[in-house]
Design an enzyme around this catalytic site. Sequence first.
Site, short mmCIF file in Angstrom:
data_model
loop_
_atom_site.label_atom_id
_atom_site.label_comp_id
_atom_site.label_asym_id
_atom_site.label_seq_id
_atom_site.Cartn_x
_atom_site.Cartn_y
_atom_site.Cartn_z
N SER A 1 0.85 -1.21 0.00
CA SER A 1 0.00 0.00 0.00
C SER A 1 0.87 1.25 0.00
O SER A 1 0.65 2.17 -0.80
CB SER A 1 -0.89 0.03 1.25
OG SER A 1 -1.48 -1.21 1.47
N TYR B 1 -1.90 -10.64 3.47
CA TYR B 1 -1.96 -9.22 3.83
C TYR B 1 -3.42 -8.88 4.12
O TYR B 1 -4.22 -8.70 3.21
CB TYR B 1 -1.40 -8.39 2.67
CG TYR B 1 -1.34 -6.90 2.89
CD1 TYR B 1 -1.57 -6.32 4.14
CD2 TYR B 1 -1.04 -6.05 1.84
CE1 TYR B 1 -1.49 -4.94 4.32
CE2 TYR B 1 -0.96 -4.68 2.01
CZ TYR B 1 -1.20 -4.13 3.25
OH TYR B 1 -1.13 -2.77 3.42
N LYS C 1 0.01 -10.52 7.81
CA LYS C 1 0.31 -9.12 8.14
C LYS C 1 -1.05 -8.50 8.44
O LYS C 1 -1.90 -8.35 7.57
CB LYS C 1 0.96 -8.44 6.94
CG LYS C 1 1.08 -6.94 7.10
CD LYS C 1 2.17 -6.44 6.16
CE LYS C 1 1.69 -5.46 5.12
NZ LYS C 1 1.33 -4.17 5.69
N THR D 1 -3.18 -5.64 9.22
CA THR D 1 -3.30 -4.18 9.19
C THR D 1 -4.76 -3.81 9.45
O THR D 1 -5.53 -3.48 8.54
CB THR D 1 -2.78 -3.61 7.85
OG1 THR D 1 -1.42 -4.05 7.70
CG2 THR D 1 -2.78 -2.09 7.85
N GLY E 1 0.26 -4.18 11.47
CA GLY E 1 0.47 -3.14 10.46
C GLY E 1 -0.18 -1.81 10.74
O GLY E 1 -0.24 -0.96 9.86
N ASP F 1 0.62 1.18 12.71
CA ASP F 1 1.81 1.65 13.42
C ASP F 1 1.46 2.32 14.76
O ASP F 1 2.17 2.16 15.75
CB ASP F 1 2.60 2.64 12.56
CG ASP F 1 2.92 2.09 11.18
OD1 ASP F 1 2.51 0.95 10.88
OD2 ASP F 1 3.55 2.81 10.39
N GLU F 2 0.36 3.10 14.76
CA GLU F 2 -0.01 3.87 15.95
C GLU F 2 -0.45 2.98 17.11
O GLU F 2 -0.61 3.46 18.24
CB GLU F 2 -1.08 4.92 15.62
CG GLU F 2 -2.32 4.44 14.90
CD GLU F 2 -2.16 4.37 13.37
OE1 GLU F 2 -1.13 3.86 12.90
OE2 GLU F 2 -3.08 4.81 12.68
C1 NAY Z 1 1.82 -1.45 3.35
O1 NAY Z 1 1.75 -2.51 2.75
O2 NAY Z 1 2.24 -0.45 2.81
C2 NAY Z 1 1.39 -1.37 4.74
O3 NAY Z 1 1.71 -2.20 5.52
C3 NAY Z 1 0.57 -0.26 5.15
C4 NAY Z 1 0.46 -0.06 6.62
C5 NAY Z 1 -0.18 1.27 6.85
N1 NAY Z 1 -1.61 1.18 6.80
C6 NAY Z 1 -2.35 1.73 5.82
C7 NAY Z 1 -3.81 1.63 5.95
O4 NAY Z 1 -1.85 2.25 4.86
O5 NAY Z 1 1.61 1.88 8.23
C8 NAY Z 1 0.22 1.84 8.18
C9 NAY Z 1 -0.35 3.22 8.35
O6 NAY Z 1 0.09 4.08 7.31
C10 NAY Z 1 0.03 3.82 9.69
O7 NAY Z 1 -0.37 2.96 10.70
C11 NAY Z 1 -0.60 5.22 9.88
O8 NAY Z 1 -1.99 5.10 10.06
#
Ligand code: NAY
Length: 292
Positions: A46, A135, A163, A165, A187, A189-190
Site C-alpha cells: 500500500s 496481507y 500481516k 493491518t 500493520g 503503526d499507531e
Molecule cells: C503497506 O503494505 O504499505 C502497509 O503495511 C501499510 C500499513 C499502513 N496502513 C495503511 C492503511 O496504509 O503503516 C500503516 C499506516 O500508514 C500507519 O499505521 C498510519 O496510520
Amino acid sequence: MDINGSVFAAMLTPMNDQGDVAPENVGVLVDHILSRGVHGLYASGSTGESVLQSREERAAVLTALADHAAGKTTLIAHVGAASTREAVALAELAGEKGYDAVSAVPPYYYKHRYEDIVAYYKAIADASGLPLIIYNIPALSGTDLSTDKLLELMEDPRIAGVKYTAQDLFQFGELKKAAPEKKLYFGTDEMFIGAAAAGADGGIGSTYNLIGDIYLAVETAIAAGDVDRARRAQRIANDFIAILLRAGVVPGLKHCLNQLGVPVGSVRAPFSPVSVEAAKELDAWMASVNLS
Ligand code: NAY
C-alpha cells in the site's frame, strides 16, 4: 524457511517529480531505512503505491530492490493484485530474484467467493516457492476475512502468517493463540505497542521508512517488561502519525524523506503532494526530534 527479523518497512516507491517510478533510487532509500536498524523491507504494498502501477513498473521496483539487497537483509515482495494472473507473474519474479517471502492482499475490487480467494493464494504460493504472508487490510481491500477463514487459510503449510493491518487486537490475539507457530505481524503503526504486548511477531508499516528505530525500541521495551519505555517510544511515533494523517500518509512520508536528502520524489496522482501548511507541520516535527 524462516523469515528473519521482526521489524520491516513497508517501503515507499521512489518516483521522479512527474510520478514515474525511479528504480534507480531504491538503493538510497533502502540504505537509509536499514541505517536505523530495521530488519528488512516489504515492497510494492500500500505504501508503495502498488495499485497505481502497472505490472512492469512493480517488477522494475522489485528487481531493483533484490539487486541491491537480496541476501543482505530480509526481503518480502507484496505481489497482491486484482487478478491472479498479475499476482502470479510477480510471485514468479520474487522467487527468481531471491526474495525471502511473498505477501498478497486478497484479490480486490470484485467480491470474490472464499474458494476463489483460496485458489488465488495457492497459485501465488505455487508460483513463488516462497513462504506466503496474507496481507489482511480490510479497510482498503474490501475483504474482511473472519478469524476462522484466516486460520483455515493458514492450515496450508506454505502460508507463513498474516500481516494484520487492522485495529482489532482481540482478533489479533485469537489468531496468535490458535496459530502460535505462524508469524503475525502488526500493520497499524499507531497501535504497535498494544500488538507487541499481545504477542506480535513484529511490525510492518509505512512510518518505518522514517522512524523504524522507534518500533524496535517499542518491541525491545515490551520484551523487557518496561512498559514506560515502550510508551515513551510509541508516543514519539504517534505525535508524528497524528500530523501525517492530516498531511496524507504517503505524500507526507515522501516529503519528510526528500527533506532528509533521500530522493523518493513525488507521488502518483490521484495522490497529490502535501500542502504548504502540512509541509510546515512536518518540518517542525522533524526539527523537534532532531531529524535533519
Ligand atoms: C503497506 O503494505 O504499505 C502497509 O503495511 C501499510 C500499513 C499502513 N496502513 C495503511 C492503511 O496504509 O503503516 C500503516 C499506516 O500508514 C500507519 O499505521 C498510519 O496510520
